[in-house]
Design an enzyme around this catalytic site. Structure first.
Site, PDB file in Angstrom:
ATOM      1  N   LYS A  71      55.699  50.524  37.523  1.00 26.75           N
ATOM      2  CA  LYS A  71      56.792  49.545  37.631  1.00 26.75           C
ATOM      3  C   LYS A  71      56.464  48.509  38.701  1.00 26.75           C
ATOM      4  CE  LYS A  71      61.864  49.560  38.272  1.00 26.75           C
ATOM      5  NZ  LYS A  71      63.054  50.440  38.403  1.00 26.75           N
ATOM      6  N   SER A 146      66.797  50.257  35.044  1.00 33.56           N
ATOM      7  CA  SER A 146      66.002  49.075  35.272  1.00 33.56           C
ATOM      8  C   SER A 146      64.516  49.245  34.948  1.00 33.56           C
ATOM      9  CB  SER A 146      66.126  48.654  36.741  1.00 33.56           C
ATOM     10  OG  SER A 146      65.583  49.650  37.581  1.00 33.56           O
ATOM     11  N   SER A 170      67.819  54.644  36.837  1.00 33.60           N
ATOM     12  CA  SER A 170      66.903  53.689  36.210  1.00 33.60           C
ATOM     13  C   SER A 170      65.703  54.252  35.468  1.00 33.60           C
ATOM     14  CB  SER A 170      66.373  52.726  37.269  1.00 33.60           C
ATOM     15  OG  SER A 170      67.258  51.666  37.404  1.00 33.60           O
TER      16      SER A 170
END
Ligand code: GLN
Length: 481
Positions: A71, A146, A170
């Site tokens: 990420k 997310s 997330s």
């Protein structure tokens, strides 16, 4: 070659060790999949070139040659780490996150950086300043967020593992919406060094994979004390594998958070699949105990206060002075601060900073922030008491299946409510694992989560593995366009 697209890490390891395929060939194969499919999916912000990917890895160890993606809020040395924000558009990380270094040492290959909501703030990956990411099961729908990019890359068979981050759900929420396995570890189990802070008391790096075994393997390679993160802890036993027998432990008791399953607004199809999963556990020999934890119904509200308060202070460092974006031709110091932040941050991030300032302000902190901290303490107590009676808890991850892109554009409350079932674990430091448990009629994935007391990851994996191996959900993969 296509047999490798959705292969487990275990299978890939065997193929590499047996020489059926070389590290080079496997990497080329996955890079080709990014080229072919990711224009539509949008999971990666950047895919690195092959030479530099190979160079960063020790190429030795249990993950030698196994590609994954990280990420964009986790530092990869000399790579851009933008947090999907304009304010860090050109920021290159001067060091590796500790978890990243540990994966490099274990031989893993990092192929790129994955799209996410800006500073990990969101539930659909739509707040990224750069691109949207699509759900591989239905391209008109969000992947969740997310960590949407990290999850989609794994769900679509572009890589077998990814790192995401968890502050309020997330990793688990997108994992559930895309039909894969996602771990939010116990607070402190993984070092946060090199994870860009959102709400430091809640943040943890999370792991996603298509299979429970792979997830347990990854975790065992990255846990443990790190002198660079004072909140990280040492673990006596980092073996998460030998418990994976396919059987539940003797006398296993599964608590069902009953009030979570009766919540208004629950999608009936999702509810049905969750009830089926509970029956399945019963069939595997679990004792089922329905308990009520009404305090958890406040998790999203408490998370809302605590996360914004911490975000407001964490994000104060982006001021145009030390790193990141600086506005053109500032006329004064104040002008530089103001315009750099105004131009650099997106709308969601700004809204959260404002709310954070407000709930911390002298006139309101008792009413909001301090009240939230008191409820947070009650949640810890409630979990603590519950785990005296049951081994693990079963709960939904999301009350719905994946929603349409743009569906909640004008309804931020609906997006915030995505954290309803997940945020309590971030608030209490407890671990939880999202596990796929079926599909809606329209073919959209559904997941549940298993929650345990602190440092019970081995027990969670054991139960999740028993479920996975006796069901078919992990064998289903999206047909890519
Ligand atoms: N959906 C939550 C939020 O918007 C979760 C974010 C996270 O875990 N990083 O804040």
């Amino acid at each position: 070659m296509n047999e490798f697209a959705f292969a487990s890490i275990k299978t890939l390891r065997q193929a590499l060790d047996a020489g059926t395929i070389s590290i080079d060939e496997l990497l080329s194969y996955y890079l080709k999949r990014f080229e072919t499919y990711d224009k539509k999916l949008g999971s990666a912000l950047e895919v690195f070139d092959k030479e530099s990917i190979l160079q960063a890895s020790s190429l030795k160890g249990p993950l030698a040659g196994i590609p994954g993606i990280v990420k964009d809020n986790i530092c990869q040395k000399d790579r851009i780490t933008s947090c999907s924000s304009k304010i860090l558009q050109n920021y290159r990380a001067p060091y590796n996150a500790t978890v990243v270094s540990r994966l490099d040492e274990a031989g893993a290959l990092r192929v790129g950086r994955a799209n996410c909501d800006e500073f990990a703030m969101g539930s659909s990956t739509e707040t990224s300043a750069y691109q949207i990411t699509r759900n591989p099961w239905d391209l008109d729908r969000v992947p969740g967020g997310s960590s949407g990019g990290s999850i989609v890359a794994v769900a679509a068979g572009l890589v077998p593992w990814s790192l995401g981050s968890e502050t309020g759900g997330s990793v688990r929420q997108p994992a559930a919406l895309c039909g894969i396995v996602g771990l939010k570890p116990t607070y402190g189990l993984l070092s946060r060094y090199g994870l860009v802070a959102y709400a430091s008391s809640l943040d943890q790096i999370g792991i996603s994979t298509r299979y429970v075994y792979d997830n347990a393997l990854l975790l065992s390679l990255v846990v443990g004390k790190d002198p660079m993160d004072a909140t990280s802890v040492s673990v006596e036993n980092s073996d998460y594998i030998s418990n994976l027998t396919g059987k539940l432990k003797e006398g296993f008791t599964l608590g069902i958070i009953d009030n979570a399953l009766t919540t208004d607004g629950f999608d009936p199809e999702v509810l049905k699949k969750l009830e089926d999963a509970i029956k399945h556990f019963e069939g595997l020999g679990a004792k089922i105990k329905r308990i009520s934890l009404p305090i958890m119904d406040h998790a999203a509200a408490v998370y809302f206060m605590v996360s914004r308060a911490e975000a407001a202070s964490n994000l104060a460092r982006f001021d145009g002075v030390r790193y990141g974006y600086r506005c053109d031709n500032p006329t004064s110091l104040t002008d530089m601060y103001t315009r750099s932040r105004t131009e650099g941050f997106g709308a969601e991030v700004k809204a959260r900073i404002l709310v954070g300032m407000y709930v911390l302000s002298a006139g309101h902190s008792n009413e909001y922030y301090k009240a939230a901290k008191r409820v947070q303490a009650l949640m810890r107590e409630a979990y603590y008491e519950a785990f005296k009676e049951v081994d693990l808890l079963f709960a939904p991850v999301s009350p719905t299946h994946a929603f349409k892109l743009g569906e909640f554009k004008d309804n931020s409350l609906a997006l915030d409510l995505q954290d309803y079932f997940t945020a309590s674990n971030n608030l209490t430091g407890t671990p939880a694992l999202a596990v796929p448990c079926g599909f809606t009629q329209a073919g959209l994935p559904i997941g549940f989560q298993l929650i345990g007391p602190e440092f019970s990851e081995a027990a969670i994996y054991q139960a999740a593995y028993a479920y996975e191996q006796s069901t078919e959900w992990h064998t289903k993969h999206p047909d890519l366009p």
